[in-house]
Design an enzyme around this catalytic site. Structure first.
Site, short mmCIF file in Angstrom:
data_model
loop_
_atom_site.label_atom_id
_atom_site.label_comp_id
_atom_site.label_asym_id
_atom_site.label_seq_id
_atom_site.Cartn_x
_atom_site.Cartn_y
_atom_site.Cartn_z
CB SER A 160 -0.96 0.06 1.27
OG SER A 160 -1.33 1.15 1.40
CE1 TYR A 173 -4.49 -2.25 4.79
CE2 TYR A 173 -3.34 -0.03 4.51
CZ TYR A 173 -3.92 -1.04 4.10
OH TYR A 173 -4.13 -1.44 2.69
#
Length: 278
Positions: A160, A173
């Site tokens: 990401s 995350y």
């Protein structure tokens, strides 16, 4: 639940477009969204594909059938739970029995939880780390021996932009995706002379059904038009001011699996509209 579909006929594609003919690909978290897009891109290149993930059985069966018929490749679904290392190992072994050893592994499965650190539930931290990071380790560990034996392998970790930069309230995350980028580099160094490459793709915000529902929820919660939520919340850090598409991310992953990318390894490649250029 496990399903398998075989193609009804031979593909009309030939040449470079089918360069993964005879290869076997596992794509985790691939019953929808980015994972499904990558699975389809690899199927279009001729790879047999193992989908993994949850969802209504009838929809998964339809997806397997569609991919098999559209691209003339075998397609299988395996519902291995990415929280369980033993199930991940079994996923790799079941794939080998059905299609042959895994040539391409795409670690895409992931979950998210948003909260300030002091309010972040420890069990959610553990789950995010387990699926987003530990599952990537366990799957990579399971496929590497046979990849090294055959002197070919492609490992794509879907990280990401949050593997390169941080945002508030996403501690688990961000930590997990930074860990994925670090793991990618280690695997690349350990396999550098083996014919195996390992790279991370780092998407920014991508337009998927999940993101569409999040936009609608945020708009309803704050009494704002969806366009304003998109501009001020979702794309505030994405200079292009547009969502990346699933197809763009999938094409990037497929390129990294190609012969043309044989010298690309250990990279973290942003597909983020310039987000990480700040």
């Amino acid at each position: 639940m496990t399903s398998i579909m075989t193609p009804a006929g031979l593909s009309e594609c030939a040449g470079p477009a089918r360069e993964h003919e005879g290869r076997v690909a596992i794509v985790t978290g691939s019953t929808s969204g980015i994972g499904l897009g990558i699975a389809e891109a690899l199927a279009a290149c001729g790879a047999a594909v193992v989908l993994n993930g949850f969802g209504p059985e009838v929809e998964i069966e339809a997806t397997c059938r569609r991919l098999a018929e559209a691209h003339a490749v075998p397609v299988r679904h395996d519902d291995a739970n990415m929280l369980e290392p033993g199930e991940i190992a079994c996923l790799v072994e079941r794939t080998a029995r059905a299609f042959g050893p895994c040539d391409i592994l795409v670690n895409n499965a992931g979950i998210q939880h948003v909260a300030p650190i002091e309010d972040f539930p420890p069990e959610r931290w553990d789950a995010v780390l387990a699926i987003n990071l530990s599952a990537t380790f366990h799957a990579t560990r399971a496929v590497l021996p046979r990849m090294k034996e055959r002197r070919f392998g492609r490992i794509i970790n879907v990280a990401s932009a949050h593997g390169l930069v941080a945002s508030p309230f996403k501690s688990a995350y961000v930590a997990a995706k930074h860990g994925v980028v670090g793991l990618t580099k280690v695997v690349a160094l350990e396999t550098a002379e083996s014919g195996v490459t390992c790279n991370a793709v780092c998407p920014g915000y991508v337009w998927t059904p999940l993101v569409a529902s999040q936009v609608a929820q945020q708009a309803a919660a704050h009494g704002l038009p969806e366009e304003e939520v998109v501009r001020k919340v979702f794309l505030a850090e994405q200079p292009t001011r547009r969502f990346a598409t699933v197809e763009e991310v999938a094409a990037t992953a497929a390129f990294l699996c190609s012969a043309a990318a044989a010298s690309i390894t250990g990279t973290a490649l942003p597909v983020d509209g310039g987000w990480t250029a700040h």
